[in-house]
Write a protein that holds these residues in place. Structure first.
Motif, short mmCIF file in Angstrom:
data_model
loop_
_atom_site.label_atom_id
_atom_site.label_comp_id
_atom_site.label_asym_id
_atom_site.label_seq_id
_atom_site.Cartn_x
_atom_site.Cartn_y
_atom_site.Cartn_z
N ILE A 72 0.85 -1.19 0.09
CA ILE A 72 -0.02 -0.06 -0.10
C ILE A 72 0.80 1.40 0.00
CG2 ILE A 72 -1.87 1.17 1.27
CD1 ILE A 72 -2.90 -1.33 0.47
N ARG A 73 0.51 1.94 -0.71
CA ARG A 73 1.45 3.28 -1.20
C ARG A 73 0.55 4.63 -1.46
NH1 ARG A 73 5.93 2.13 1.70
NH2 ARG A 73 7.32 0.74 0.47
N HIS A 74 1.05 5.66 -1.27
CA HIS A 74 0.42 6.78 -1.65
C HIS A 74 -0.89 7.01 -1.05
CE1 HIS A 74 3.94 7.63 -3.96
NE2 HIS A 74 3.61 6.53 -4.85
N VAL A 75 -1.00 6.83 0.34
CA VAL A 75 -2.52 6.83 1.11
C VAL A 75 -2.82 8.37 1.00
CG1 VAL A 75 -3.77 6.37 2.86
CG2 VAL A 75 -1.89 4.84 2.29
N GLU A 76 -3.62 8.68 0.49
CA GLU A 76 -4.22 10.14 0.03
C GLU A 76 -4.55 10.73 1.45
OE1 GLU A 76 -7.56 12.75 -2.22
OE2 GLU A 76 -7.16 10.66 -2.78
N LEU A 77 -3.87 11.75 1.76
CA LEU A 77 -4.30 12.67 3.16
C LEU A 77 -5.77 12.97 2.93
CD1 LEU A 77 -3.15 13.70 5.72
CD2 LEU A 77 -2.69 15.79 4.55
N GLY A 78 -6.50 12.63 4.09
CA GLY A 78 -7.88 12.90 4.12
C GLY A 78 -8.61 12.24 3.22
N GLY A 79 -8.23 11.17 2.46
CA GLY A 79 -8.95 10.58 1.53
C GLY A 79 -9.57 9.51 2.30
N LEU A 80 -10.59 8.52 1.58
CA LEU A 80 -11.26 7.36 2.10
C LEU A 80 -10.29 6.35 2.83
CD1 LEU A 80 -13.70 5.81 2.79
CD2 LEU A 80 -13.75 4.92 0.35
N ALA A 81 -9.19 5.74 2.19
CA ALA A 81 -8.50 4.80 2.82
C ALA A 81 -7.61 5.25 4.06
CB ALA A 81 -7.40 4.51 1.68
N GLN A 82 -7.36 6.76 4.01
CA GLN A 82 -6.54 7.20 5.11
C GLN A 82 -7.33 7.56 6.20
OE1 GLN A 82 -6.50 10.64 6.57
NE2 GLN A 82 -4.97 10.19 8.01
N ARG A 83 -8.77 7.85 6.20
CA ARG A 83 -9.57 7.99 6.95
C ARG A 83 -10.22 6.55 7.70
NH1 ARG A 83 -12.27 10.83 3.13
NH2 ARG A 83 -14.28 9.56 3.31
N ARG A 84 -10.06 5.69 7.03
CA ARG A 84 -10.45 4.17 7.63
C ARG A 84 -9.20 3.61 8.31
NH1 ARG A 84 -14.84 5.71 7.31
NH2 ARG A 84 -16.56 4.91 6.19
N GLY A 85 -8.02 3.99 8.26
CA GLY A 85 -6.68 3.52 8.77
C GLY A 85 -5.78 2.99 7.98
N LEU A 86 -5.69 2.70 6.73
CA LEU A 86 -4.98 2.30 5.82
C LEU A 86 -3.59 2.99 5.98
CD1 LEU A 86 -5.31 -0.34 4.20
CD2 LEU A 86 -5.65 1.14 2.19
N GLN A 87 -2.45 2.52 6.10
CA GLN A 87 -1.21 3.26 6.18
C GLN A 87 -0.21 2.88 5.20
OE1 GLN A 87 0.32 2.40 10.06
NE2 GLN A 87 -1.77 2.98 11.21
N ASP A 88 0.70 3.70 4.75
CA ASP A 88 1.86 3.56 3.88
C ASP A 88 2.69 2.43 4.41
OD1 ASP A 88 3.00 4.87 1.33
OD2 ASP A 88 4.71 4.45 2.61
N GLY A 89 2.96 1.43 3.13
CA GLY A 89 3.78 0.46 3.83
C GLY A 89 3.09 -0.94 4.05
N ASP A 90 1.83 -0.91 4.39
CA ASP A 90 0.92 -1.77 4.64
C ASP A 90 0.96 -2.81 3.57
OD1 ASP A 90 0.14 -1.05 7.46
OD2 ASP A 90 -1.95 -0.08 6.53
N ARG A 91 0.58 -4.25 3.92
CA ARG A 91 0.82 -5.28 2.79
C ARG A 91 -0.47 -5.92 2.76
NH1 ARG A 91 5.61 -3.55 3.47
NH2 ARG A 91 7.30 -4.50 2.56
N LEU A 92 -1.01 -5.95 1.47
CA LEU A 92 -2.46 -6.44 1.27
C LEU A 92 -2.50 -8.06 1.26
CD1 LEU A 92 -5.28 -5.75 0.54
CD2 LEU A 92 -4.70 -5.97 -1.93
N LEU A 93 -3.41 -8.43 2.37
CA LEU A 93 -3.40 -10.08 2.44
C LEU A 93 -4.66 -10.43 1.82
CD1 LEU A 93 -2.39 -10.39 6.18
CD2 LEU A 93 -0.76 -10.47 4.32
N GLN A 94 -5.77 -9.80 1.84
CA GLN A 94 -7.12 -10.10 1.72
C GLN A 94 -7.78 -9.38 0.73
OE1 GLN A 94 -9.49 -11.94 4.77
NE2 GLN A 94 -9.09 -13.92 4.39
N VAL A 95 -8.51 -9.50 -0.15
CA VAL A 95 -9.71 -8.50 -1.06
C VAL A 95 -10.94 -9.36 -0.78
CG1 VAL A 95 -10.31 -7.61 -3.04
CG2 VAL A 95 -7.85 -7.77 -2.35
N ASN A 96 -11.91 -8.71 0.01
CA ASN A 96 -13.25 -9.51 0.00
C ASN A 96 -13.18 -10.81 0.52
OD1 ASN A 96 -14.24 -7.05 -1.03
ND2 ASN A 96 -14.40 -7.79 -3.14
N GLY A 97 -12.39 -11.03 1.55
CA GLY A 97 -12.21 -12.60 2.07
C GLY A 97 -11.20 -13.42 1.18
N ARG A 98 -10.73 -13.21 0.24
CA ARG A 98 -9.93 -13.82 -0.59
C ARG A 98 -8.48 -13.73 -0.36
NH1 ARG A 98 -14.34 -12.55 -2.76
NH2 ARG A 98 -15.90 -14.21 -3.98
#
Length: 414
Positions: A72-98
């Motif tokens: 996860i990169r370039h988390v937009e300041l004030g954007g939806l992902a940032q407001r929910r808690g997503l952080q730069d450098g996070d690794r994505l493990l699941q999409v919709n339970g998969r």
């Protein structure tokens, strides 16, 4: 407990009731602070992102040299992902339970894009991810089992639909299912003991027992249910996540997306692409006049198939001419995702795209580029007819002089 009759002959009462109707399934998402304080580092975090049709989720997904995983990169300041808690450098493990950590990057991008305006992501902070990888840990073991809700499409037989519904007296929106063995409901994959969330695409959370009974009777000979197990209900409720059909396991549905690989022959592909109105009133692209013995028929194309995607890219939002250009982007071959008319009508009726549930068993293509590039500004030629029945294009033997450059992008914005 109140038992609903008329769907199933068995009137056995359900005595054990653990569902909390006050908390409910449809709670709004927790705030960032509430979500992260309880979990800490080293544990997967779950975020349900819901955006408007003109908005972005507000992050980029990277595949980086010297860095493992989908980053996860370039988390937009004030954007939806940032407001929910997503952080730069996070690794994505699941999409919709998969679980997606093992998947090729382009496939992961397509899963997010196919989710439309809502996606459930599970991520792990970068430090914990690298530490787990260094120890050889199976990251899928950090995640819960299959906690997806399930979509089931049931056709009644002479004995009924094969299930009954019970719930606490006077409560609204709290309905548990009991399924008869070998009946239509069981054959459709409906799990006994699960909780009813939606009926024919509509939430039941505000329904009384009497209102639900009336809705069920009006369903006719077929109905579609969204249900969740007690474990799934608890998982989503404790995280303040709303359960929707977009997150569902649709493997039990009878309507399947088909993948067609076409290689152009001397007489072309051998089908007509036509723009028509769908059952919902929206415009779609449909496949007709499939010529016997030509590549389209040999690949499995059927009259009236609805076209969903071209070369791994959804055509949703594209007009007829843009779709034709997508098909002709490569001179001599194309891969199409299609669904038969009954399947298209079904997904239109519940307001979902079948691409959300498509699982590609083929090897990944290696491309996640959402746009097409044409050398010398030339997308190739085609014959376009606009008549009283709408637009149509014959995909025959006219070829493109040069194939677009094939290149792979290592990041994708959402």
């Amino acid at each position: 407990m109140k038992q609903m009759k008329g769907l199933e002959g068995d009137t056995k009462s359900i005595l054990k009731f653990e569902f909390n109707p006050k908390d409910g399934i449809d709670n709004p998402a927790l705030s960032l602070a509430e979500d992260m304080e309880g979990e800490g580092r080293g544990e997967p975090r779950f975020y349900l992102l819901s955006k408007g049709s003109t908005e972005a989720f507000g992050f980029c997904l990277h595949e980086e040299l010297g860095c493992r995983g989908h980053v996860i990169r370039h988390v937009e300041l004030g954007g939806l992902a940032q407001r929910r808690g997503l952080q730069d450098g996070d690794r994505l493990l699941q999409v919709n339970g998969r679980f997606v950590d093992h998947m090729e990057h382009g496939r992961v991008v397509q899963k997010i894009k196919a989710s439309g305006n809502q996606v459930l992501l599970a991520v792990l902070d970068g430090g914990s991810y690298e530490a787990a990888k260094a120890l050889g840990r199976d990251l899928s073991q950090l995640l819960p089992g299959d906690i997806r809700p399930r979509l089931c499409h049931i056709a009644r037989d002479k004995s009924g639909f094969g299930f009954s519904i019970s719930g606490p007296e006077g409560a609204r929106g709290t309905f548990q299912l009991s399924v008869r063995r070998d009946g239509p409901a069981e054959r459709a994959g409906l799990p006994s003991g699960s909780w009813l969330l939606e009926l024919n695409g509509a939430s039941v959370r505000s329904y009384s027992h009497t209102q639900l009974a009336r809705k069920l009777k009006r369903s006719g000979s077929k109905m579609t249910l969204l249900v969740a197990s007690s474990a799934a209900e608890e998982f989503y409720r404790l995280r303040g996540l709303r359960v929707t059909a977009a997150l569902a396991d649709a493997s039990w549905l009878p309507f399947k997306v088909r993948k067609l690989h076409l290689v152009k022959g001397p007489e072309g592909y051998g089908f007509l692409l036509k723009e028509e109105k769908r059952s919902s009133g929206a415009t779609g692209q449909f496949l007709w006049e499939v010529d016997a013995g030509l590549p389209a028929e040999r690949a499995g194309m059927q009259e009236g198939d609805c076209l969903l995607a071209v070369n791994g890219e959804s055509i949703e939002g594209l007009d007829h001419e843009q779709t034709v250009l997508r098909i002709r982007a490569h001179a001599d071959r194309v891969t199409l995702l299609v669904i038969d008319p009954a399947g298209d009508d079904f997904y239109q009726s519940i307001g979902l795209s079948p691409l959300q549930f498509f699982e590609d068993s083929d090897a990944a293509s290696g491309s996640c580029n959402p746009s097409l590039h044409y050398p010398n500004g030339s997308p190739g030629l085609c014959h376009l007819d606009v008549g009283p029945e709408g637009r149509s294009s014959r995909l025959a033997g006219i070829t493109q002089s040069q194939r677009p450059e094939e290149r792979r992008r290592l990041h994708q914005a959402f």
